[in-house]
Write an enzyme that holds these catalytic residues in place. Structure first.
Site, PDB file in Angstrom:
ATOM      1  N   GLY A  14       0.788  -1.232   0.000  1.00 50.06           N
ATOM      2  CA  GLY A  14       0.000   0.000   0.000  1.00 50.06           C
ATOM      3  C   GLY A  14       0.816   1.276   0.000  1.00 50.06           C
ATOM      4  O   GLY A  14       0.290   2.338   0.356  1.00 50.06           O
ATOM      5  N   LYS A  15       2.086   1.215  -0.413  1.00 54.42           N
ATOM      6  CA  LYS A  15       2.935   2.418  -0.406  1.00 54.42           C
ATOM      7  C   LYS A  15       2.349   3.545  -1.241  1.00 54.42           C
ATOM      8  O   LYS A  15       2.364   4.710  -0.841  1.00 54.42           O
ATOM      9  CB  LYS A  15       4.331   2.101  -0.954  1.00 54.42           C
ATOM     10  N   THR A  16       1.862   3.205  -2.436  1.00 52.83           N
ATOM     11  CA  THR A  16       1.376   4.253  -3.328  1.00 52.83           C
ATOM     12  C   THR A  16       0.180   4.975  -2.721  1.00 52.83           C
ATOM     13  O   THR A  16       0.132   6.211  -2.701  1.00 52.83           O
ATOM     14  CB  THR A  16       0.982   3.658  -4.690  1.00 52.83           C
ATOM     15  N   LYS A  37       9.277   9.125  -7.539  1.00 52.98           N
ATOM     16  CA  LYS A  37       9.559   7.729  -7.255  1.00 52.98           C
ATOM     17  C   LYS A  37      10.889   7.425  -7.939  1.00 52.98           C
ATOM     18  O   LYS A  37      10.922   7.120  -9.143  1.00 52.98           O
ATOM     19  CB  LYS A  37       8.447   6.810  -7.776  1.00 52.98           C
ATOM     20  N   THR A  41       9.248   0.839 -10.524  1.00 55.24           N
ATOM     21  CA  THR A  41       9.202  -0.628 -10.445  1.00 55.24           C
ATOM     22  C   THR A  41       7.880  -1.217 -10.935  1.00 55.24           C
ATOM     23  O   THR A  41       7.825  -2.406 -11.243  1.00 55.24           O
ATOM     24  CB  THR A  41       9.423  -1.089  -8.990  1.00 55.24           C
ATOM     25  N   ASP A  52       6.638   3.787 -15.025  1.00 57.26           N
ATOM     26  CA  ASP A  52       5.970   3.329 -13.822  1.00 57.26           C
ATOM     27  C   ASP A  52       4.594   3.989 -13.741  1.00 57.26           C
ATOM     28  O   ASP A  52       4.449   5.186 -13.981  1.00 57.26           O
ATOM     29  CB  ASP A  52       6.816   3.698 -12.601  1.00 57.26           C
ATOM     30  N   GLU A 115       8.271   8.088  -3.016  1.00 53.10           N
ATOM     31  CA  GLU A 115       7.795   6.707  -2.893  1.00 53.10           C
ATOM     32  C   GLU A 115       8.930   5.735  -3.162  1.00 53.10           C
ATOM     33  O   GLU A 115       9.644   5.847  -4.164  1.00 53.10           O
ATOM     34  CB  GLU A 115       6.649   6.445  -3.866  1.00 53.10           C
ATOM     35  N   GLY A 116       9.090   4.764  -2.269  1.00 57.40           N
ATOM     36  CA  GLY A 116      10.105   3.742  -2.450  1.00 57.40           C
ATOM     37  C   GLY A 116       9.729   2.777  -3.555  1.00 57.40           C
ATOM     38  O   GLY A 116       8.620   2.794  -4.094  1.00 57.40           O
ATOM     39  N   GLY A 118       9.370  -1.196  -4.734  1.00 53.69           N
ATOM     40  CA  GLY A 118       9.339  -2.606  -4.333  1.00 53.69           C
ATOM     41  C   GLY A 118       9.289  -2.757  -2.830  1.00 53.69           C
ATOM     42  O   GLY A 118       8.243  -2.673  -2.208  1.00 53.69           O
TER      43      GLY A 118
END
Length: 360
Positions: A14-16, A37, A41, A52, A115-116, A118
């Site tokens: 759920g990062k996004t 980002k 990924t 992405d 945002e990281g 993966g």
């Protein structure tokens, strides 16, 4: 405020949704927000370029006019990784690329959300894991984690060690009712005793637990044979590998399910249509159903999708897609915003801590 980098213990946590919801909240509070980002990924091909999907969604929802190559300076594709392993990528040059892109985006923003990619260790082949990026950008780090069993705390603590002093706190996401009390009464106090702040525990939301039929079709690369309600939510899947009568009983007990079966199994396809509780039918093997199945599906308004892959491969892919859910539109970000404002310390996340992530 320092930039906030949102990373996770695993993929599809759920990062996004968290990143974009926090950015939306900050924007509503009068901040000029920016997003990037560094490692793309979640890839798809757009007009011949691999991009992405998350930065594209961010640009739309946050009203940003930044170029994609700025928001996504590295396309972390299998081809890129292979090249890095063979020594064709220079980590120092990549770091400079990220820093330059960040400086350009941050010039007009007073709140940057990063945002990281993966999980917390993605990027290690070029020395650009999320903790590495956080150090490069002097960012505070929010670690998103899920909890299903006590052993998950091992992975969480390993990620905390990787992040180090940049850690702003942990956010539990998609916590099932069955373990919510365990998280609240046992896990969070344990983390506190280890010096790890927990900034929230978000309960699992049915609206974020699955994907729409349209999104499922996109993820599976499916051909739509029968149009229907593309916005219907699929939260589970069922495999049609039994007799027709048994399948009909089985399907009727299900809710919000996609049925996956061979395209040559007209009996199973018919049972799925007649069950009235199925959200879509996925036919495998590239087979097209009989005319009677087409007719019944059209009459019922049931979407029918066709994929060339075999049933086992399709099941594996669908399981991943439906389990993880995917942030695709403003609705999912709005649901996450409401969850954060109700169950998390948003003020701590949005305000940040100017001292976090530094050596001072």
């Amino acid at each position: 405020m320092n930039p906030l980098l949102v990373t996770s213990t695993a993929e599809s946590t759920g990062k996004t949704a968290v990143t974009l919801a926090l950015a939306r909240i900050a924007a509503e509070r009068g901040r000029e927000v920016g997003y990037m980002k560094p490692k793309g990924t979640r890839l798809q091909s757009v007009v011949g370029k691999t991009l992405d999907e998350d930065p594209m969604l961010a640009r739309e929802l946050l009203g940003l006019d930044a170029e994609m190559h700025e928001m996504e300076p590295i396309v972390y594709s299998p081809t890129f990784i292979e090249g890095a392993i063979r020594g064709r990528e220079d980590p120092d040059e990549l770091r400079e690329r990220i820093a330059e892109a960040y400086d350009g985006l941050a010039a007009d923003a007073d709140a940057m959300f990063v945002e990281g990619g993966g999980n917390v260790r993605t990027g290690g082949v070029v020395d650009l894991t999320d903790p590495d990026v956080a150090e490069l950008l002097d960012a505070d780090v929010l670690l998103v984690a899920e909890y299903g069993e006590p052993g998950d705390v091992d992975d969480l603590l390993a990620a905390v060690d990787d992040i180090g002093d940049s850690l702003a706190g942990v956010l539990f996401n998609r916590v099932d009712d069955a373990v919510y009390d365990d998280v609240d009464q046992d896990v969070i106090p344990f983390l506190t005793s280890r010096g790890v702040d927990t900034l929230g525990a978000l309960p699992r939301s049915p609206e974020l637990a699955g994907v729409t039929v349209s999104a499922l079709a996109d993820e599976l690369g499916a051909e739509t044979l029968v149009e229907g309600d593309g916005d219907a939510l699929v939260q589970r899947f069922m495999v049609g590998a039994m007799g027709a009568e048994e399948a009909l009983r089985h399907f009727r007990r299900a809710r919000d399910a996609a049925v996956i079966t061979g395209g040559d199994r007209s009996d199973i396809a018919t049972a799925a249509v007649e069950a009235n509780s199925v959200r879509c039918l996925v036919l495998t093997g590239g087979h097209r159903p009989s005319g009677s199945v087409f007719g019944k599906a059209k009459e019922a308004g049931l979407p029918v999708l066709s994929v060339p892959s075999d049933t086992l491969t399709t099941v594996d892919r669908a399981e991943d897609v439906i389990r993880s859910g995917r942030t695709r539109d403003a609705r999912t970000v709005e649901v996450m915003r409401e969850l954060l404002e109700t169950h998390a310390d948003v003020d701590a996340l949005i305000g940040g801590d100017p001292g976090a992530g530094s050596d001072e």
